[in-house]
Design a protein around this motif. Structure first.
Motif, short mmCIF file in Angstrom:
data_model
loop_
_atom_site.label_atom_id
_atom_site.label_comp_id
_atom_site.label_asym_id
_atom_site.label_seq_id
_atom_site.Cartn_x
_atom_site.Cartn_y
_atom_site.Cartn_z
N ALA A 12 4.20 17.86 -7.14
CA ALA A 12 3.32 16.90 -7.80
C ALA A 12 2.96 15.74 -6.89
N THR A 13 3.51 15.72 -5.67
CA THR A 13 3.32 14.58 -4.78
C THR A 13 2.71 14.99 -3.45
N LEU A 14 1.68 14.26 -3.04
CA LEU A 14 1.16 14.37 -1.69
C LEU A 14 1.70 13.17 -0.93
N ALA A 15 2.52 13.41 0.06
CA ALA A 15 3.13 12.33 0.83
C ALA A 15 2.45 12.21 2.18
N LEU A 16 1.97 11.02 2.48
CA LEU A 16 1.35 10.73 3.76
C LEU A 16 2.24 9.71 4.47
N ASN A 17 2.50 9.93 5.74
CA ASN A 17 3.41 9.02 6.43
C ASN A 17 2.90 8.65 7.81
N SER A 18 3.61 7.74 8.43
CA SER A 18 3.18 7.16 9.70
C SER A 18 3.17 8.17 10.84
N HIS A 19 3.78 9.31 10.67
CA HIS A 19 3.81 10.31 11.73
C HIS A 19 2.51 11.12 11.80
N MET A 20 1.67 10.99 10.79
CA MET A 20 0.43 11.75 10.76
C MET A 20 -0.67 10.98 11.47
N GLU A 21 -1.53 11.71 12.14
CA GLU A 21 -2.69 11.10 12.77
C GLU A 21 -3.76 10.85 11.71
N PHE A 22 -4.68 9.95 12.01
CA PHE A 22 -5.74 9.61 11.06
C PHE A 22 -6.53 10.85 10.64
N PHE A 23 -6.82 11.72 11.57
CA PHE A 23 -7.63 12.90 11.25
C PHE A 23 -6.90 13.84 10.29
N GLN A 24 -5.59 13.95 10.46
CA GLN A 24 -4.80 14.77 9.55
C GLN A 24 -4.76 14.13 8.16
N ASN A 52 0.18 2.29 8.62
CA ASN A 52 -0.51 1.08 9.03
C ASN A 52 -1.89 1.15 8.38
N LEU A 53 -2.08 0.35 7.36
CA LEU A 53 -3.34 0.39 6.61
C LEU A 53 -4.37 -0.52 7.26
N ASP A 54 -4.98 0.00 8.32
CA ASP A 54 -6.10 -0.70 8.92
C ASP A 54 -7.34 -0.35 8.08
N TYR A 55 -8.48 -0.85 8.50
CA TYR A 55 -9.71 -0.65 7.72
C TYR A 55 -9.98 0.83 7.47
N ASN A 56 -9.94 1.65 8.51
CA ASN A 56 -10.30 3.06 8.39
C ASN A 56 -9.36 3.82 7.46
N VAL A 57 -8.06 3.65 7.64
CA VAL A 57 -7.09 4.37 6.81
C VAL A 57 -7.19 3.92 5.36
N ALA A 58 -7.22 2.60 5.14
CA ALA A 58 -7.28 2.08 3.78
C ALA A 58 -8.53 2.57 3.05
N CYS A 76 4.40 0.01 3.73
CA CYS A 76 3.13 0.06 4.47
C CYS A 76 2.82 -1.34 4.98
N GLU A 77 2.10 -1.40 6.06
CA GLU A 77 1.74 -2.68 6.64
C GLU A 77 0.29 -2.63 7.10
N GLY A 78 -0.20 -3.77 7.48
CA GLY A 78 -1.58 -3.84 7.96
C GLY A 78 -2.40 -4.80 7.11
N ASP A 79 -3.56 -5.11 7.63
CA ASP A 79 -4.43 -6.09 6.99
C ASP A 79 -5.03 -5.63 5.67
N HIS A 80 -4.95 -4.33 5.37
CA HIS A 80 -5.66 -3.82 4.20
C HIS A 80 -4.75 -3.28 3.10
N VAL A 81 -3.46 -3.65 3.12
CA VAL A 81 -2.58 -3.28 2.01
C VAL A 81 -3.09 -3.96 0.73
N SER A 82 -3.47 -5.22 0.84
CA SER A 82 -3.98 -5.94 -0.33
C SER A 82 -5.29 -5.33 -0.83
N THR A 83 -6.11 -4.82 0.06
CA THR A 83 -7.36 -4.16 -0.33
C THR A 83 -7.07 -2.90 -1.14
#
Length: 159
Positions: A12-24, A52-58, A76-83
């Motif tokens: 029931a869960t899709l887990a995304l983590n820091s080890h994955m590249e943006f394209f993945q 790292n929730l930068d603009y593109n990932v977020a 999670c960290e980055g400028d777009h966690v609040s977004t």
């Protein structure tokens, strides 16, 4: 390629983590290639770990919020966690949000407080954050001014 759609302990869960590249990350969010249809329909939780929730990932995640009902945002960290937090309160159908962040940024707390004041569908919020006096005041202000549907607020793991 092995089935990477369910990188979690349950289907029931899709887990995304820091080890994955943006394209993945983007491919898993956008397409149905990694999962069969039945497995994808069972997924109700998107779990984000140490991203790292930068603009593109977020914004990639925000564009696909309609697919899940529950969200775990873990360290999670980055400028777009609040977004992302603000977007969760605006998305119809989101039922549960869990946030674990040590330390928590003021912008994230502000997004939580503002989101709680708006009409939203979130019924359960679980927080594992540092609760300073200011943070507590902001959350209480949000709860007191809105949150009609909020049924469960778990602060038991807060410092």
């Amino acid at each position: 390629m092995p089935n990477v759609c369910c990188a979690a302990d349950d289907t029931a869960t899709l887990a995304l983590n820091s080890h994955m590249e943006f394209f993945q990350l983007a491919r898993l969010l956008r397409s149905e290639d990694g999962c069969d249809k039945e497995q994808q329909q069972q997924q109700t939780t998107l779990s984000l770990h140490r991203l790292n929730l930068d603009y593109n990932v977020a914004h990639e995640i925000i564009d696909h919020l309609f697919k899940w009902k529950e969200y775990d945002i873990i360290n999670c960290e980055g400028d777009h966690v609040s977004t992302l937090i603000a977007a969760l309160f605006q998305q119809v159908g989101v039922q549960r949000v869990a946030l674990c962040s040590q330390p928590v940024e003021a912008a994230v707390v502000n997004a939580l407080s503002n989101g709680l004041q708006l009409p939203h569908s979130i019924q359960e919020i679980s927080l594992k954050i540092d609760l300073s006096l200011q943070t507590t005041r902001m959350l209480l202000q949000g709860i007191n001014q809105g949150s009609i549907l909020l049924k469960h607020l778990d602060l038991s793991q807060c410092d």
